[in-house]
Enzyme design. Structure first.
Site, PDB file in Angstrom:
ATOM      1  N   CYS A   1      -6.754 -11.485   1.088  1.00 62.51           N
ATOM      2  CA  CYS A   1      -6.675 -11.030   2.472  1.00 62.51           C
ATOM      3  C   CYS A   1      -6.693 -12.205   3.437  1.00 62.51           C
ATOM      4  O   CYS A   1      -7.642 -13.004   3.432  1.00 62.51           O
ATOM      5  CB  CYS A   1      -7.820 -10.073   2.785  1.00 62.51           C
ATOM      6  SG  CYS A   1      -7.783  -9.496   4.501  1.00 62.51           S
TER       7      CYS A   1
ATOM      8  N   CYS B   1     -12.287  -2.352   6.900  1.00 61.59           N
ATOM      9  CA  CYS B   1     -11.651  -1.720   5.742  1.00 61.59           C
ATOM     10  C   CYS B   1     -12.651  -1.160   4.735  1.00 61.59           C
ATOM     11  O   CYS B   1     -12.382  -0.162   4.091  1.00 61.59           O
ATOM     12  CB  CYS B   1     -10.718  -2.713   5.055  1.00 61.59           C
ATOM     13  SG  CYS B   1      -9.330  -3.236   6.085  1.00 61.59           S
TER      14      CYS B   1
ATOM     15  N   CYS C   1     -14.617  -9.200   6.867  1.00 59.60           N
ATOM     16  CA  CYS C   1     -14.381  -9.481   8.282  1.00 59.60           C
ATOM     17  C   CYS C   1     -14.742  -8.221   9.061  1.00 59.60           C
ATOM     18  O   CYS C   1     -15.065  -7.191   8.460  1.00 59.60           O
ATOM     19  CB  CYS C   1     -12.927  -9.900   8.513  1.00 59.60           C
ATOM     20  SG  CYS C   1     -11.762  -8.520   8.559  1.00 59.60           S
TER      21      CYS C   1
ATOM     22  N   LYS D   1      -2.688   0.729  15.252  1.00 55.12           N
ATOM     23  CA  LYS D   1      -2.747   1.575  14.065  1.00 55.12           C
ATOM     24  C   LYS D   1      -3.456   2.895  14.365  1.00 55.12           C
ATOM     25  O   LYS D   1      -4.306   2.976  15.258  1.00 55.12           O
ATOM     26  CB  LYS D   1      -3.473   0.854  12.928  1.00 55.12           C
ATOM     27  CG  LYS D   1      -4.906   0.440  13.244  1.00 55.12           C
ATOM     28  CD  LYS D   1      -5.478  -0.390  12.109  1.00 55.12           C
ATOM     29  CE  LYS D   1      -6.881  -0.894  12.441  1.00 55.12           C
ATOM     30  NZ  LYS D   1      -7.439  -1.741  11.372  1.00 55.12           N
TER      31      LYS D   1
ATOM     32  N   ARG E   1      -0.958   6.276   9.697  1.00 54.48           N
ATOM     33  CA  ARG E   1      -0.982   5.769   8.328  1.00 54.48           C
ATOM     34  C   ARG E   1      -1.255   6.883   7.310  1.00 54.48           C
ATOM     35  O   ARG E   1      -1.260   8.053   7.652  1.00 54.48           O
ATOM     36  CB  ARG E   1      -2.007   4.640   8.228  1.00 54.48           C
ATOM     37  CG  ARG E   1      -1.662   3.480   9.174  1.00 54.48           C
ATOM     38  CD  ARG E   1      -2.560   2.289   8.971  1.00 54.48           C
ATOM     39  NE  ARG E   1      -2.167   1.151   9.801  1.00 54.48           N
ATOM     40  CZ  ARG E   1      -2.716  -0.060   9.715  1.00 54.48           C
ATOM     41  NH1 ARG E   1      -3.684  -0.280   8.836  1.00 54.48           N
ATOM     42  NH2 ARG E   1      -2.311  -1.039  10.493  1.00 54.48           N
TER      43      ARG E   1
ATOM     44  N   ARG F   1       0.859  -1.186   0.000  1.00 55.30           N
ATOM     45  CA  ARG F   1       0.000   0.000   0.000  1.00 55.30           C
ATOM     46  C   ARG F   1       0.894   1.235   0.000  1.00 55.30           C
ATOM     47  O   ARG F   1       1.720   1.405   0.903  1.00 55.30           O
ATOM     48  CB  ARG F   1      -0.910  -0.006   1.226  1.00 55.30           C
ATOM     49  CG  ARG F   1      -1.876   1.171   1.298  1.00 55.30           C
ATOM     50  CD  ARG F   1      -2.674   1.129   2.600  1.00 55.30           C
ATOM     51  NE  ARG F   1      -3.414  -0.116   2.724  1.00 55.30           N
ATOM     52  CZ  ARG F   1      -3.447  -0.854   3.831  1.00 55.30           C
ATOM     53  NH1 ARG F   1      -2.773  -0.492   4.910  1.00 55.30           N
ATOM     54  NH2 ARG F   1      -4.145  -1.968   3.864  1.00 55.30           N
TER      55      ARG F   1
ATOM     56  N   CYS G   1     -14.463  -4.161   0.654  1.00 55.43           N
ATOM     57  CA  CYS G   1     -13.025  -4.361   0.838  1.00 55.43           C
ATOM     58  C   CYS G   1     -12.565  -5.470  -0.105  1.00 55.43           C
ATOM     59  O   CYS G   1     -13.362  -6.068  -0.824  1.00 55.43           O
ATOM     60  CB  CYS G   1     -12.723  -4.713   2.289  1.00 55.43           C
ATOM     61  SG  CYS G   1     -13.343  -6.335   2.790  1.00 55.43           S
TER      62      CYS G   1
ATOM     63  N   LYS H   1      -5.092   6.511  12.349  1.00 51.22           N
ATOM     64  CA  LYS H   1      -5.508   7.055  11.059  1.00 51.22           C
ATOM     65  C   LYS H   1      -5.901   8.523  11.200  1.00 51.22           C
ATOM     66  O   LYS H   1      -6.583   8.899  12.152  1.00 51.22           O
ATOM     67  CB  LYS H   1      -6.678   6.246  10.499  1.00 51.22           C
ATOM     68  CG  LYS H   1      -6.329   4.779  10.259  1.00 51.22           C
ATOM     69  CD  LYS H   1      -7.516   3.990   9.758  1.00 51.22           C
ATOM     70  CE  LYS H   1      -7.135   2.521   9.527  1.00 51.22           C
ATOM     71  NZ  LYS H   1      -8.280   1.726   9.032  1.00 51.22           N
TER      72      LYS H   1
END
Length: 576
Positions: free
Chosen positions: A446, A489, A485, A220, A155, A85, A440, A222
């Site tokens: 994935c 995303c 899931c 993470k 990110r 990414r 996603c 964002k």
């Protein structure tokens, strides 16, 4: 939209640290033994801690799950590869850069595609180990990188794609770049491993990571910059959001929203999606200080014991919003002013041609699922490359997986449009429903996917289109999103109908998001099969058409009529 629940808990969570904390502490500032793994041709994958560490370098190790069982029968390891990414603050890419990544995707990836993502950037899928270093060096050749697009760091910074108010957008975009650069890891591990930069030993006592720290963030993180009235980057899916406030067309500061996030874990009621809280207004000259203060507060107070509760949203709910806000003010050296008025009225992309205030024209192309590939009768990838060869402006990737051809002069419109139509990039027959649906990646790449998403969505939308036509509302739409899931995303937890994968062919159905993207939906039915989903949508649309108030959106209707309860405070309401 301050959460009325003000729980005051411990600032630091005590207990045995999660193993990721050991991994980061021992990583030698993100280096690990990645360089050694690259030389190992016995396996196509990365070993031990490096499997996790490569994420901070922008990559996830994956394999083709469609052929996993067959390879096991043949006593072969999974067909390991990586997904990369890129780091693209604000999603702007030059035509030269586009042609560079197009060529790499064609020549060196297993799928030959470029995938536009909900993080307003692109991904390569299916890059085998011998090509990984070349991939990073190709990015570097074109002034790009993938540093910190995954892992426990800040990110890729999103920014509203707004091509119309060009001067305001340019200011906001510049801030997205500044924030991204300010919060990047300072370790030179990325350049050393992938670009062959020689390591320079640090001096004793030197602080390598003044913002992120030796063990980086607990989870993470964002960040976004958004220009109202468009919420096209879904601020409530993010930890840190700067809402642009303009006066006379000039940016004067930001309202700050903190603590959004959509990921959860099936069966774990301590996890939930959450919208962000409004901290107040800050002037432009405090932007980087405030960004750093939020990040360092989360760095110091975030849960490093339980990763499922490590995101900023849980820190706010544990220590209390007012406590967190006061700490940010202390660290940034300011007192937030009262938030300036603003309103989000929409969050989708504006398709087709629009004219900006600078007399330039901008063409937004609908790219289903963001997957850019040459399909029979629709050579999308070739088409964009042909446009890139003649286009004098740039491209803008949107956070809704679409692409804007930006900065087109009047005399070039006809040429650009013809290329777009000839290659299937511009299709007047795409329905409003398809334009407002998103998924996603999920299978086959994935590793977290429990159910299909990208491959399921097109057929699902066709069936939903048929339902809307059945009730004579084919010119309307429902914000529909599918994730394979519960990690969020595809941003299903901000949809009017959100489907979250539970197992092969099974999904939890959530209802009640709104058009502005400021409300979390709530679970309506659990573990539905694909036919059950259509049956439920048919019944719900029938009620909506029969009982709706004037111009009432689907998400508002299901809340008003009590079909689903409104989630006002996620910690209290989401699982209730």
């Amino acid at each position: 939209m301050t959460d009325p629940i003000q729980v005051t808990g411990p600032l630091i969570v005590e207990g045995k640290l999660a193993d990721n904390e050991r991994l980061k502490d021992e990583s030698d500032y993100l280096r690990g033994t990645i360089a050694d793994d690259l030389k190992d041709r016995v396996t196509g994958g990365f070993t031990a801690d490096n499997f996790q560490l490569i994420r901070v370098h922008g990559m996830y190790q994956q394999d083709d799950r469609d052929i996993r069982a067959e390879r096991q029968k043949q006593k072969l390891e999974p067909l390991h590869n990586v997904m990369l990414r890129a780091r693209m603050p604000g999603g702007i890419i030059t035509t030269e850069q586009w042609l560079g990544i197009d060529a790499f995707a064609q020549e060196h990836t297993s799928y030959g595609s470029i995938r536009l993502t909900t993080r307003q950037t692109f991904q390569f899928h299916g890059v085998l180990k011998p090509k990984i270093k070349l991939m990073h060096q190709t990015l570097n050749k074109y002034g790009l990188d993938s540093l910190a697009t995954a892992g426990d760091v800040n990110r890729n910074v999103l920014c509203t794609s707004n091509p119309i108010e060009s001067e305001l957008h340019q200011e906001a975009y510049e801030w997205s770049k500044k924030i991204s650069e300010h919060l990047l890891p300072k370790s030179r591990a990325y350049a050393e491993i992938w670009l062959d930069e020689e390591r320079v030993e640090t001096t004793e006592g030197e602080v390598i990571e003044p913002i992120l720290g030796k063990t980086y963030l607990p989870r993470k993180f964002k960040t976004t910059v958004v220009i109202p009235p468009k919420n096209d980057i879904d601020v409530h899916a993010n930890d840190l959001n700067f809402v642009a406030i303009a006066e006379n067309g000039k940016l004067v500061g930001f309202n700050l929203l903190v603590g959004g996030g959509l990921a959860m874990t099936h069966g774990d009621k301590s996890t939930y999606p959450r919208r962000a809280d409004d901290f107040g207004f800050l002037p432009l000259d405090k932007t980087l200080a405030v960004a750093e203060a939020v990040v360092t507060t989360q760095r110091d107070w975030g849960n490093r014991v339980n990763r499922k509760n490590a995101k900023t949203k849980y820190t706010l709910d544990r220590v209390g919003i007012n406590t967190f806000k006061a700490e940010v003010e202390k660290r940034a050296g300011l007192t937030f002013e009262k938030s300036r008025p603003y309103e989000f009225t929409s969050r989708g992309d504006s398709f087709g041609w629009v004219e900006g205030i600078d007399n330039k024209h901008h063409l937004t192309l609908f790219i289903e699922n963001g997957r850019i590939l040459d399909y029979p009768g629709a050579p999308l990838k070739t088409g964009i490359a042909e446009i890139a060869k003649v286009h004098k402006g740039d491209f803008r990737m949107t956070a809704n997986q679409n692409l804007i051809i930006a900065g087109v002069a009047e005399e070039d419109k006809e040429t650009i449009e013809k290329l777009a139509r000839d290659h299937g990039l511009l299709n007047d027959g795409v329905s409003p429903q398809r334009k407002n649906s998103m998924a996603c990646v999920a299978f086959p790449t994935c590793p977290l996917a429990m159910a299909e998403a990208e491959r399921y969505l097109p057929g699902l939308v066709t069936n939903v289109e048929a339902i809307l036509t059945k009730y004579n509302i084919s010119d309307e739409s429902i914000i529909l999103r599918v994730t394979g899931c519960p990690n969020g995303c595809g941003r299903a937890m901000l949809a009017e109908i959100g489907l979250v994968g539970k197992g092969p062919g099974k999904y939890n159905m959530h209802l009640g998001g709104n058009l502005a993207g400021t409300r979390i939906p709530k679970m309506y039915k659990e573990n539905l099969g694909e036919q059950d989903i259509l049956t439920e949508i048919d019944a719900l649309v029938s009620q909506w058409v029969d009982q709706r108030q004037s111009n009432e959106a689907f998400g508002d209707f299901v809340i008003r009529t009590g079909i689903i309860a409104e989630v006002k405070v996620s910690k209290r309401d989401f699982h209730d």
